[in-house]
Design a protein around this motif. Sequence first.
Motif, PDB file in Angstrom:
ATOM      1  N   LEU A 171       0.638  -1.271   0.249  1.00 58.59           N
ATOM      2  CA  LEU A 171       0.054   0.324   0.563  1.00 58.59           C
ATOM      3  C   LEU A 171       1.065   1.461  -0.111  1.00 58.59           C
ATOM      4  N   LYS A 172       0.804   2.204  -0.741  1.00 63.30           N
ATOM      5  CA  LYS A 172       1.706   2.917  -0.621  1.00 63.30           C
ATOM      6  C   LYS A 172       0.822   4.299  -0.305  1.00 63.30           C
ATOM      7  N   GLN A 173       1.672   4.682   0.327  1.00 61.65           N
ATOM      8  CA  GLN A 173       1.687   6.354   1.194  1.00 61.65           C
ATOM      9  C   GLN A 173       2.551   7.295   0.868  1.00 61.65           C
ATOM     10  N   ASN A 174       1.860   8.885   0.454  1.00 66.25           N
ATOM     11  CA  ASN A 174       2.526   9.220   0.501  1.00 66.25           C
ATOM     12  C   ASN A 174       1.981  10.834   0.761  1.00 66.25           C
ATOM     13  N   ALA A 175       2.781  12.152  -0.119  1.00 66.91           N
ATOM     14  CA  ALA A 175       2.275  13.214  -0.103  1.00 66.91           C
ATOM     15  C   ALA A 175       0.404  13.572  -0.397  1.00 66.91           C
ATOM     16  N   TRP A 176       0.276  12.685  -1.535  1.00 68.27           N
ATOM     17  CA  TRP A 176      -0.459  12.390  -2.275  1.00 68.27           C
ATOM     18  C   TRP A 176      -1.398  11.912  -2.639  1.00 68.27           C
ATOM     19  N   TYR A 177      -1.161  10.943  -1.586  1.00 64.91           N
ATOM     20  CA  TYR A 177      -1.928   9.248  -1.780  1.00 64.91           C
ATOM     21  C   TYR A 177      -1.565   8.395  -0.352  1.00 64.91           C
ATOM     22  N   ARG A 351      12.185   8.427   5.524  1.00 68.00           N
ATOM     23  CA  ARG A 351      11.734   8.045   6.993  1.00 68.00           C
ATOM     24  C   ARG A 351      12.715   8.399   7.923  1.00 68.00           C
ATOM     25  N   TYR A 352      12.539   9.191   9.333  1.00 68.74           N
ATOM     26  CA  TYR A 352      12.681  10.093  10.490  1.00 68.74           C
ATOM     27  C   TYR A 352      11.946   9.068  10.999  1.00 68.74           C
ATOM     28  N   GLN A 353      12.818   8.697  12.228  1.00 69.87           N
ATOM     29  CA  GLN A 353      12.144   8.290  13.524  1.00 69.87           C
ATOM     30  C   GLN A 353      12.912   9.043  15.115  1.00 69.87           C
ATOM     31  N   VAL A 354      11.603  10.177  15.356  1.00 68.40           N
ATOM     32  CA  VAL A 354      11.477  11.011  16.256  1.00 68.40           C
ATOM     33  C   VAL A 354      11.995  10.908  17.855  1.00 68.40           C
ATOM     34  N   LYS A 355      12.773  11.890  18.360  1.00 73.09           N
ATOM     35  CA  LYS A 355      13.728  11.975  19.197  1.00 73.09           C
ATOM     36  C   LYS A 355      13.058  12.525  20.838  1.00 73.09           C
ATOM     37  N   SER A 356      13.797  12.716  21.530  1.00 71.52           N
ATOM     38  CA  SER A 356      14.243  13.047  22.484  1.00 71.52           C
ATOM     39  C   SER A 356      14.013  14.894  22.041  1.00 71.52           C
ATOM     40  N   GLY A 357      13.534  16.109  22.507  1.00 70.86           N
ATOM     41  CA  GLY A 357      13.396  16.687  22.669  1.00 70.86           C
ATOM     42  C   GLY A 357      13.283  17.834  20.834  1.00 70.86           C
ATOM     43  N   ASP A 358      13.011  16.454  19.895  1.00 65.28           N
ATOM     44  CA  ASP A 358      12.120  16.558  18.516  1.00 65.28           C
ATOM     45  C   ASP A 358      10.667  17.734  18.233  1.00 65.28           C
ATOM     46  N   SER A 359      10.679  18.570  17.290  1.00 68.81           N
ATOM     47  CA  SER A 359       9.095  18.982  17.289  1.00 68.81           C
ATOM     48  C   SER A 359       9.036  19.163  16.002  1.00 68.81           C
ATOM     49  N   LEU A 360       8.041  18.591  15.410  1.00 65.35           N
ATOM     50  CA  LEU A 360       7.591  19.560  13.852  1.00 65.35           C
ATOM     51  C   LEU A 360       8.463  20.299  12.888  1.00 65.35           C
ATOM     52  N   SER A 361       8.951  21.621  13.941  1.00 65.34           N
ATOM     53  CA  SER A 361       9.172  22.750  13.418  1.00 65.34           C
ATOM     54  C   SER A 361      10.669  22.509  13.043  1.00 65.34           C
ATOM     55  N   LEU A 374       4.634  18.085   6.140  1.00 65.23           N
ATOM     56  CA  LEU A 374       5.283  17.185   7.220  1.00 65.23           C
ATOM     57  C   LEU A 374       4.114  16.408   7.928  1.00 65.23           C
ATOM     58  N   GLN A 375       3.038  17.830   7.870  1.00 66.62           N
ATOM     59  CA  GLN A 375       2.098  17.144   8.179  1.00 66.62           C
ATOM     60  C   GLN A 375       0.260  16.163   7.159  1.00 66.62           C
ATOM     61  N   ARG A 376       0.624  17.048   6.239  1.00 64.48           N
ATOM     62  CA  ARG A 376       0.039  16.468   5.242  1.00 64.48           C
ATOM     63  C   ARG A 376       0.328  14.866   5.453  1.00 64.48           C
ATOM     64  N   ALA A 377       2.007  15.080   4.699  1.00 65.15           N
ATOM     65  CA  ALA A 377       2.682  13.111   4.595  1.00 65.15           C
ATOM     66  C   ALA A 377       2.057  12.590   5.604  1.00 65.15           C
ATOM     67  N   ASN A 378       2.404  12.603   6.907  1.00 65.50           N
ATOM     68  CA  ASN A 378       1.682  11.832   7.794  1.00 65.50           C
ATOM     69  C   ASN A 378      -0.046  12.121   8.664  1.00 65.50           C
ATOM     70  N   ASN A 379      -0.360  12.149   8.133  1.00 63.04           N
ATOM     71  CA  ASN A 379      -1.620  12.734   8.627  1.00 63.04           C
ATOM     72  C   ASN A 379      -2.221  13.188  10.145  1.00 63.04           C
ATOM     73  N   LEU A 380      -1.327  14.184  10.315  1.00 59.61           N
ATOM     74  CA  LEU A 380      -1.775  14.297  10.909  1.00 59.61           C
ATOM     75  C   LEU A 380      -2.028  15.861  11.545  1.00 59.61           C
ATOM     76  N   THR A 392       7.024   9.966   7.540  1.00 63.17           N
ATOM     77  CA  THR A 392       7.831  10.840   5.699  1.00 63.17           C
ATOM     78  C   THR A 392       8.021  11.743   5.781  1.00 63.17           C
ATOM     79  N   ILE A 393       8.803  12.030   5.455  1.00 67.01           N
ATOM     80  CA  ILE A 393      10.033  13.151   5.278  1.00 67.01           C
ATOM     81  C   ILE A 393       9.397  14.029   3.376  1.00 67.01           C
TER      82      ILE A 393
END
Length: 527
Positions: A171-177, A351-361, A374-380, A392-393
């Motif tokens: 199942l493809k997952q990207n910014a459009w689909y 792909r990026y794995q969130v670490k302690s101290g990370d934020s979306l910005s 980022l929010q759109r690509a990851n359905n946040l 997904t970056i």
Amino acid sequence: MLKKLSVAVAAALLASCAVPTSQDKTAGSAEDQYQTSASDAPIQDKAATAQQVANALLRHNSPLEPDAELAQYDNLWQRIADQMTLTVPDNDDIESQKQFFIRNQKLLKTASDNAEPFLYHIVTELERRKMPLELALLPIVESTYNPKAGSFSGVLGIWQFTQGTGRNFGLKQNAWYDGRRDVIESSRAAMDYLQYLYSNVDQDWLSAVAAFNAGEGRVFKAIERNRSKGKPTDFWSLNLPKQNTSYIPKLLALAELLKHPEKYAIPMPMLANQPQTKVIQINRGLDLVKAADLLNLRVAELRRLNPGFKTTTVPSASYPLVVPFRSADDIDQQIAALPKVKVAPVASTGRYQVKSGDSLSKIAAAHKTSVKALQRANNLNSSQLKIGQLLTIPGLEQPDEPVVTARTAKKSNTLASEGQTYTVKSGDSLWEIGKKLNVSTEQLSNWNKLGTTAQLKPGQKLTYYSESKPQTTAAAKSMTYKVRPGDSLASIAQRFKVKVADIVKWNNIKTNMYLQPGQELTLYLTS
């Protein structure tokens, strides 16, 4: 240790199953490479094997011819009921779930309405693969057949796939689909996954369904524990969490109610035993607004059939497009002849794995992209992140600017006619009535102050409005506007010198609906 899927088992699986679709999947493409998260760990050791099985199923089998006896059914749900084979034991949990569904019959009506465009396809594929027809009821338990259903844990679609498991099964997952929301594609993947699980749980369909819901690692380990102690390994003998011991009874309760509706004084849902949609393959950029016009559909209806698309413009790539079955035989050629759409590329950088101290910005700045991308690509829906979460970056975007496509369209500020009345007939649903009247389900609901899941009664009067023919004298330029924080329908209408009523009509939304930052609106501006 989790047991590996042997070559012998794979061969047996291939020999016993028929192909689900004509679409072939290729494992290992750059787009589908990803890092497996901790939540997907149970499948990590088997991911490649699982994908190989899915691919082999698609390559080495051919579709069966439709069964003439099955075509004799008037009601698709009856066709399912008459072919169900799983044993339903006397069980307090099953009885409790039956009583729940009897008290909440609106859930069954909602699920039937949601499933209508897709259920014939799902049933046909289950029959081709020789899988239990009870599995057609699984999306009722998972999501009431709502492709937009999701949860805070990140599962999506009628089958409630996680990102990792979805990718494992193509199942493809990207910014459009997002293929997890694509009903046709996610159903193919779900059947592949269930067959894979079935081959690893001593060919017990109930254990396969339990593993589908709770994760294969938990069920595999429960089977191994019982086997090591000389205990039976069927589902009912396993020591599993309460979640699973209620999940299976829900499925079997639904099966029992559908098999014996007269016994429980519950009406069987009615759906025509004929295809409602068909799938064509597109291999180019596509403007869904123009495609909807070609199909004589409202954009909202085309998007309902294709919930996997996140936007109305799709970049050049290979995607399935679901269209009404009544569409012309050469509709794929007609769509291919539409003017090509150029969409700014959003190249995934991995792909990026969130670490302690990370934020979306912080993550967006480090990868030269934007928070909204980022929010759109990851359905946040918020800026909250969890340590260990995988993102997904996407590539660099300018999400705050309106995206204007160089396409012209006839202005659609049509004038509503006087209200007309439709009398509900036996078996009618809002979806069916909308198709007859060429209006959307949402419009019918709004005009008559009904919920989209409202029960209709024969003889009930519904008000609807048809539109006059579009004005063809004033050419307009169509554009897609991304909602910004603080925007309202009134402020957008004022900025672009259009009417709030037109924005509502063009986008099939409610006037009291709150706009969400990043939401896309189609506007038509007079040149």
